[in-house]
Design a protein around this motif. Structure first.
Motif, PDB file in Angstrom:
ATOM      1  N   UNK A   1      15.760 -20.256 -20.448  1.00 56.26           N
ATOM      2  CA  UNK A   1      17.324 -19.587 -21.077  1.00 56.26           C
ATOM      3  C   UNK A   1      16.395 -19.077 -22.388  1.00 56.26           C
ATOM      4  N   UNK A   2      15.776 -17.287 -22.263  1.00 59.32           N
ATOM      5  CA  UNK A   2      16.174 -17.118 -23.182  1.00 59.32           C
ATOM      6  C   UNK A   2      17.122 -17.344 -24.470  1.00 59.32           C
ATOM      7  N   UNK A   3      17.493 -18.121 -24.829  1.00 64.41           N
ATOM      8  CA  UNK A   3      17.788 -18.211 -26.256  1.00 64.41           C
ATOM      9  C   UNK A   3      17.830 -19.815 -26.873  1.00 64.41           C
ATOM     10  N   UNK A   4      18.484 -19.643 -28.183  1.00 68.33           N
ATOM     11  CA  UNK A   4      17.534 -20.693 -28.469  1.00 68.33           C
ATOM     12  C   UNK A   4      18.312 -20.711 -30.279  1.00 68.33           C
ATOM     13  N   UNK A   5      18.406 -22.005 -30.742  1.00 69.41           N
ATOM     14  CA  UNK A   5      19.258 -22.971 -32.551  1.00 69.41           C
ATOM     15  C   UNK A   5      18.846 -23.077 -32.729  1.00 69.41           C
TER      16      UNK A   5
ATOM     17  N   UNK B   1      15.181 -12.988 -27.521  1.00 65.25           N
ATOM     18  CA  UNK B   1      14.954 -12.357 -27.604  1.00 65.25           C
ATOM     19  C   UNK B   1      15.506 -11.083 -26.949  1.00 65.25           C
ATOM     20  N   UNK B   2      16.665 -11.152 -26.341  1.00 66.06           N
ATOM     21  CA  UNK B   2      17.517 -10.021 -25.711  1.00 66.06           C
ATOM     22  C   UNK B   2      18.597  -9.946 -26.270  1.00 66.06           C
ATOM     23  N   UNK B   3      19.066  -8.342 -27.131  1.00 66.02           N
ATOM     24  CA  UNK B   3      20.243  -8.281 -27.876  1.00 66.02           C
ATOM     25  C   UNK B   3      21.000  -8.295 -27.532  1.00 66.02           C
TER      26      UNK B   3
ATOM     27  N   UNK C   1      12.388 -15.053 -31.668  1.00 69.93           N
ATOM     28  CA  UNK C   1      13.216 -14.938 -31.687  1.00 69.93           C
ATOM     29  C   UNK C   1      13.474 -16.012 -30.508  1.00 69.93           C
ATOM     30  N   UNK C   2      13.190 -17.027 -30.283  1.00 72.68           N
ATOM     31  CA  UNK C   2      14.125 -18.184 -29.311  1.00 72.68           C
ATOM     32  C   UNK C   2      13.024 -19.421 -29.191  1.00 72.68           C
ATOM     33  N   UNK C   3      12.292 -19.037 -30.400  1.00 78.51           N
ATOM     34  CA  UNK C   3      11.696 -20.733 -29.988  1.00 78.51           C
ATOM     35  C   UNK C   3      10.047 -21.034 -29.918  1.00 78.51           C
TER      36      UNK C   3
END
Length: 191
Positions: free
Chosen positions: A2-6, A34-36, A175-177
């Protein structure tokens, strides 16, 4: 993947308490991808909210700001994580080391750097980017931390790591981690 992080919510003026995250006053939380298109959807969802329930803590949303990744023109980047990096072996042999199946690895454990390297390559490939990225060095390593997630615990440690790669791959990782579990808040890189 999953190209998402926080990040974890951060409250710089909250009173500290041993063994607990401090909450109170003004703070920040960072979301990245990394995906706008994905990041824009998250921003639209947050823009319409006044309060965000974060594990029972009410976070009042008072503003949103976009932060662009650095250019990484030199092809080198030193990243420091603010949340622990978690890595799990798949078992078998990796980097010359025989590892048991599904073992949590910490920085310094046999095979850890090889699994981090493989994770970075898979992230680049997931995004359709040239997977030429390598771990140059691992600098400081924070203390081991274990977090309850679902029905188990995930151990990890914050790290500082220097990577070499194409600027677009380094920006994507920023951007991802780092490591696994980024969408659960692990491996967030300090902006």
């Amino acid at each position: 993947m999953a190209p998402f992080g926080h990040s974890a919510p951060y409250f710089p003026h909250a009173a500290r308490s041993r063994g607990r995250y401090a909450a109170g006053g003004s703070g920040t939380i960072e979301f990245g991808s990394p995906l706008s298109e994905l990041l824009e959807a998250v921003a639209r969802g947050l823009a319409g909210r006044e309060v965000l329930d974060w594990g029972g803590v009410a976070l009042r949303v008072t503003g949103l700001a976009a932060v662009e990744p650095p250019s990484f023109a030199s092809g080198l980047a030193t990243f420091r994580t603010t949340t622990p990096v978690v890595m799990k072996s798949a078992g078998g042999e990796r980097g010359g080391d025989q590892l048991p199946r599904q073992q949590w690895l910490l920085p310094g454990d046999p095979g850890w750097a090889a699994y981090l390297q493989g994770n970075l390559v898979r992230k680049a490939e997931t995004l359709g980017l040239k997977p030429a990225i390598e771990v140059v060095s691992v600098g400081s390593v924070g203390p081991k931390r274990s977090f309850s997630v679902g029905s188990g615990k995930k151990p990890g440690a914050t790290i500082e790591v220097t990577l070499r790669g194409e600027p677009d791959v380094l920006a994507a990782v920023w951007s991802w981690g780092l490591g696994q579990g980024n969408s659960a808040g692990f491996g967030w890189i300090a902006a």
